[in-house]
Design a protein around this motif. Structure first.
Motif, mmCIF file in Angstrom:
data_model
loop_
_atom_site.group_PDB
_atom_site.id
_atom_site.type_symbol
_atom_site.label_atom_id
_atom_site.label_comp_id
_atom_site.label_asym_id
_atom_site.label_seq_id
_atom_site.Cartn_x
_atom_site.Cartn_y
_atom_site.Cartn_z
ATOM 1 N N ILE A 1 0.822 -1.216 0.000
ATOM 2 C CA ILE A 1 0.000 0.000 0.000
ATOM 3 C C ILE A 1 0.856 1.266 0.000
ATOM 4 C CG2 ILE A 1 -1.691 1.325 1.319
ATOM 5 C CD1 ILE A 1 -2.867 -1.280 2.286
ATOM 6 N N GLY A 2 1.925 1.284 0.822
ATOM 7 C CA GLY A 2 2.733 2.495 0.958
ATOM 8 C C GLY A 2 3.589 2.795 -0.260
ATOM 9 N N PRO A 3 4.724 2.089 -0.438
ATOM 10 C CA PRO A 3 5.606 2.378 -1.573
ATOM 11 C C PRO A 3 4.964 2.136 -2.929
ATOM 12 C CG PRO A 3 6.785 1.152 0.120
ATOM 13 C CD PRO A 3 5.340 1.149 0.527
ATOM 14 N N ALA A 4 3.978 1.246 -3.013
ATOM 15 C CA ALA A 4 3.370 0.956 -4.316
ATOM 16 C C ALA A 4 2.268 1.943 -4.655
ATOM 17 C CB ALA A 4 2.824 -0.474 -4.330
ATOM 18 N N ALA A 5 1.201 1.959 -3.894
ATOM 19 C CA ALA A 5 0.024 2.753 -4.265
ATOM 20 C C ALA A 5 0.121 4.204 -3.808
ATOM 21 C CB ALA A 5 -1.224 2.093 -3.693
ATOM 22 N N VAL A 6 0.248 4.417 -2.496
ATOM 23 C CA VAL A 6 0.208 5.781 -1.959
ATOM 24 C C VAL A 6 1.350 6.628 -2.504
ATOM 25 C CG1 VAL A 6 0.351 7.157 0.145
ATOM 26 C CG2 VAL A 6 -1.009 5.054 0.115
ATOM 27 N N ALA A 7 2.573 6.078 -2.519
ATOM 28 C CA ALA A 7 3.724 6.852 -2.975
ATOM 29 C C ALA A 7 3.554 7.298 -4.419
ATOM 30 C CB ALA A 7 5.004 6.030 -2.808
ATOM 31 N N ASN A 8 3.034 6.416 -5.278
ATOM 32 C CA ASN A 8 2.841 6.794 -6.666
ATOM 33 C C ASN A 8 1.789 7.879 -6.819
ATOM 34 O OD1 ASN A 8 4.353 5.083 -8.852
ATOM 35 N ND2 ASN A 8 3.922 3.686 -7.171
ATOM 36 N N LEU A 9 0.708 7.790 -6.068
ATOM 37 C CA LEU A 9 -0.314 8.825 -6.135
ATOM 38 C C LEU A 9 0.248 10.185 -5.710
ATOM 39 C CD1 LEU A 9 -3.361 6.880 -4.637
ATOM 40 C CD2 LEU A 9 -3.112 7.673 -7.002
ATOM 41 N N LEU A 10 1.012 10.202 -4.607
ATOM 42 C CA LEU A 10 1.601 11.454 -4.138
ATOM 43 C C LEU A 10 2.637 11.985 -5.114
ATOM 44 C CD1 LEU A 10 2.049 10.734 -0.309
ATOM 45 C CD2 LEU A 10 0.128 11.823 -1.488
ATOM 46 N N TYR A 11 3.388 11.069 -5.717
ATOM 47 C CA TYR A 11 4.438 11.495 -6.643
ATOM 48 C C TYR A 11 3.828 12.186 -7.866
ATOM 49 C CZ TYR A 11 8.572 11.405 -9.595
ATOM 50 O OH TYR A 11 9.617 11.768 -10.401
ATOM 51 N N TYR A 12 2.776 11.606 -8.429
ATOM 52 C CA TYR A 12 2.157 12.203 -9.611
ATOM 53 C C TYR A 12 1.636 13.606 -9.309
ATOM 54 C CZ TYR A 12 2.327 7.483 -11.500
ATOM 55 O OH TYR A 12 2.735 6.258 -11.929
ATOM 56 N N ARG A 13 1.042 13.772 -8.130
ATOM 57 C CA ARG A 13 0.516 15.092 -7.774
ATOM 58 C C ARG A 13 1.668 16.077 -7.540
ATOM 59 N NH1 ARG A 13 -4.476 15.681 -3.766
ATOM 60 N NH2 ARG A 13 -5.334 14.622 -5.583
ATOM 61 N N GLY A 14 2.729 15.616 -6.884
ATOM 62 C CA GLY A 14 3.860 16.492 -6.618
ATOM 63 C C GLY A 14 4.585 16.912 -7.880
ATOM 64 N N VAL A 15 4.845 15.953 -8.786
ATOM 65 C CA VAL A 15 5.587 16.285 -9.996
ATOM 66 C C VAL A 15 4.756 17.170 -10.919
ATOM 67 C CG1 VAL A 15 4.901 14.341 -11.479
ATOM 68 C CG2 VAL A 15 7.182 15.307 -11.700
ATOM 69 N N GLY A 16 3.441 17.040 -10.857
ATOM 70 C CA GLY A 16 2.594 17.901 -11.656
ATOM 71 C C GLY A 16 2.651 19.349 -11.202
ATOM 72 N N ALA A 17 2.986 19.564 -9.918
ATOM 73 C CA ALA A 17 3.036 20.920 -9.377
ATOM 74 C C ALA A 17 4.403 21.578 -9.537
ATOM 75 C CB ALA A 17 2.640 20.894 -7.902
ATOM 76 N N VAL A 18 5.481 20.824 -9.365
ATOM 77 C CA VAL A 18 6.813 21.433 -9.374
ATOM 78 C C VAL A 18 7.622 21.067 -10.602
ATOM 79 C CG1 VAL A 18 6.835 21.399 -6.860
ATOM 80 C CG2 VAL A 18 7.967 19.551 -8.108
ATOM 81 N N GLY A 19 7.146 20.132 -11.419
ATOM 82 C CA GLY A 19 7.885 19.732 -12.606
ATOM 83 C C GLY A 19 8.818 18.569 -12.337
ATOM 84 N N PRO A 20 9.184 17.826 -13.390
ATOM 85 C CA PRO A 20 10.018 16.644 -13.212
ATOM 86 C C PRO A 20 11.434 16.938 -12.763
ATOM 87 C CG PRO A 20 9.654 17.097 -15.540
ATOM 88 C CD PRO A 20 8.743 18.004 -14.785
ATOM 89 N N ALA A 21 11.993 18.106 -13.129
ATOM 90 C CA ALA A 21 13.379 18.398 -12.757
ATOM 91 C C ALA A 21 13.535 18.499 -11.243
ATOM 92 C CB ALA A 21 13.833 19.696 -13.426
ATOM 93 N N SER A 22 12.680 19.299 -10.613
ATOM 94 C CA SER A 22 12.749 19.440 -9.158
ATOM 95 C C SER A 22 12.399 18.131 -8.463
ATOM 96 C CB SER A 22 11.790 20.544 -8.692
ATOM 97 O OG SER A 22 12.175 21.796 -9.205
ATOM 98 N N ALA A 23 11.415 17.418 -9.001
ATOM 99 C CA ALA A 23 11.015 16.153 -8.383
ATOM 100 C C ALA A 23 12.136 15.127 -8.459
ATOM 101 C CB ALA A 23 9.760 15.621 -9.060
ATOM 102 N N SER A 24 12.854 15.093 -9.588
ATOM 103 C CA SER A 24 13.917 14.107 -9.737
ATOM 104 C C SER A 24 15.058 14.371 -8.777
ATOM 105 C CB SER A 24 14.436 14.101 -11.183
ATOM 106 O OG SER A 24 15.031 15.351 -11.500
ATOM 107 N N LEU A 25 15.310 15.636 -8.476
ATOM 108 C CA LEU A 25 16.374 15.939 -7.510
ATOM 109 C C LEU A 25 16.022 15.415 -6.121
ATOM 110 C CD1 LEU A 25 17.592 19.542 -8.391
ATOM 111 C CD2 LEU A 25 18.726 17.364 -8.821
#
Length: 319
Positions: A231-255
């Motif tokens: 549930i954590g690293p698989a589902a929840v983390a991916n959902l949060l990641y998509y929302r975060g990268v959509g807000a700050v862009g892939p460059a900042s997220a990748s760092l």
């Protein structure tokens, strides 16, 4: 009274994501210690597939007409990004500390990706990038030499680290083919389809070992750990990641991905009692420095311009 929206901060979402991904290495290692590594991989990603299917049902956008074709491409990508990657990863966990995996996989993968782009002419070389690649590869060599030292695991640990290297190669390859293979597919659905396809193959791989697992003797703590991984690293983390990268862009997220080795090191040392030898620690620092330099080219991440929406990147399945 104004609504408190602090929990919606994209960097807070990304930080939680990195905490979940960083802790997954040591959590997976503790599961592998109590059952065959093939069964451990199946439980984690079989459960992850179920959790992601539930996430698609609850949060997924309506499927496009071409979703069947896109889903097929995503499933094929899962052969590499889920099945091959995790087959090598969990095999490596049965031989080497999770501490090594948390350094080699998330740090070496971008180095390999950048090197391939330069060799194939898909990216222009720069002094900073070439220096970062050379530094990263030198750090990897030092790390592997340190892993082979008899005082810190010897040949068994070195073999496990080489399997982690193969995992990093799979991750880098998936990163390179992902945008083309998964074009037009919603990222959440793409990850779900890839995870489901990979879980089916992991099930076939684990089939001979299922009968050797003493299911009635498995402690409750192990099952709680499996639920967390699914549930954590698989589902929840991916959902949060998509929302975060959509807000700050892939460059900042990748760092922010470079938080993962730090979190993993803390978890592995604190909960599993794992440690580096001096030479491995030096190699890890050199590798991390080279990877950051190669990815950033000596510059900070670009900020999206006002009035424009940052691009999103497709992320392969969790670590």
């Amino acid at each position: 009274m104004p609504e408190n929206k602090g929990w919606k901060s994209p960097y807070l979402l990304l930080t939680v994501t990195m905490l979940l991904w960083g802790s997954a290495f040591s959590s997976s290692k503790s599961v592998v210690a109590q059952m065959p590594h093939t069964v451990a991989a199946l439980l984690r990603f079989g459960g992850g597939a179920i959790a992601l299917l539930a996430a698609v049902a609850l949060f997924g956008r309506p499927a496009a007409p071409a979703v069947a074709r896109g889903g097929g491409r995503a499933a094929l990508a899962g052969l590499l990004g889920v099945f091959a990657y995790n087959g090598f990863f969990f095999w490596g966990l049965s031989l080497a500390p999770s501490l090594d995996a948390g350094i080699l996989i998330p740090v070496l993968s971008p180095v390999l990706t950048s090197a391939f782009l330069l060799v194939t002419g898909r990216d222009r070389p720069s002094g900073a990038r070439l220096s970062g690649l050379a530094l990263g590869l030198a750090g990897a060599v030092v790390f592997f030499v340190g892993a082979g030292g008899s005082a810190h695991g010897g040949a068994t640990r070195l073999t496990g680290d080489l399997l982690y290297l193969l995992s990093a190669v799979c991750w880098a390859a998936y990163t390179l083919i992902g945008p083309r293979v998964l074009a037009g597919v919603d990222p959440l659905r793409a990850t779900t389809y890839a995870t489901c396809a990979g879980a089916v193959l992991l099930g076939a791989l684990a089939a001979p070992d299922l009968g050797e697992t003493h299911w009635s003797e498995l402690p409750t703590g192990l099952w709680l750990n499996v639920v967390f991984l699914a549930i954590g690293p698989a589902a929840v983390a991916n959902l949060l990641y998509y929302r975060g990268v959509g807000a700050v862009g892939p460059a900042s997220a990748s760092l922010m991905m470079y938080m993962v080795p730090v979190i993993n090191t803390v978890c592995a040392m604190l909960f599993l009692g794992e440690s580096f030898g001096g030479l491995q620690a030096l190699g890890a620092l050199v590798l991390l420095s080279g990877a950051v330099l190669a990815v950033t080219r000596g510059r900070g991440p670009a900020r999206p311009r006002a009035g424009t929406a940052p691009t999103t990147e497709k992320k392969p399945s969790e670590l």
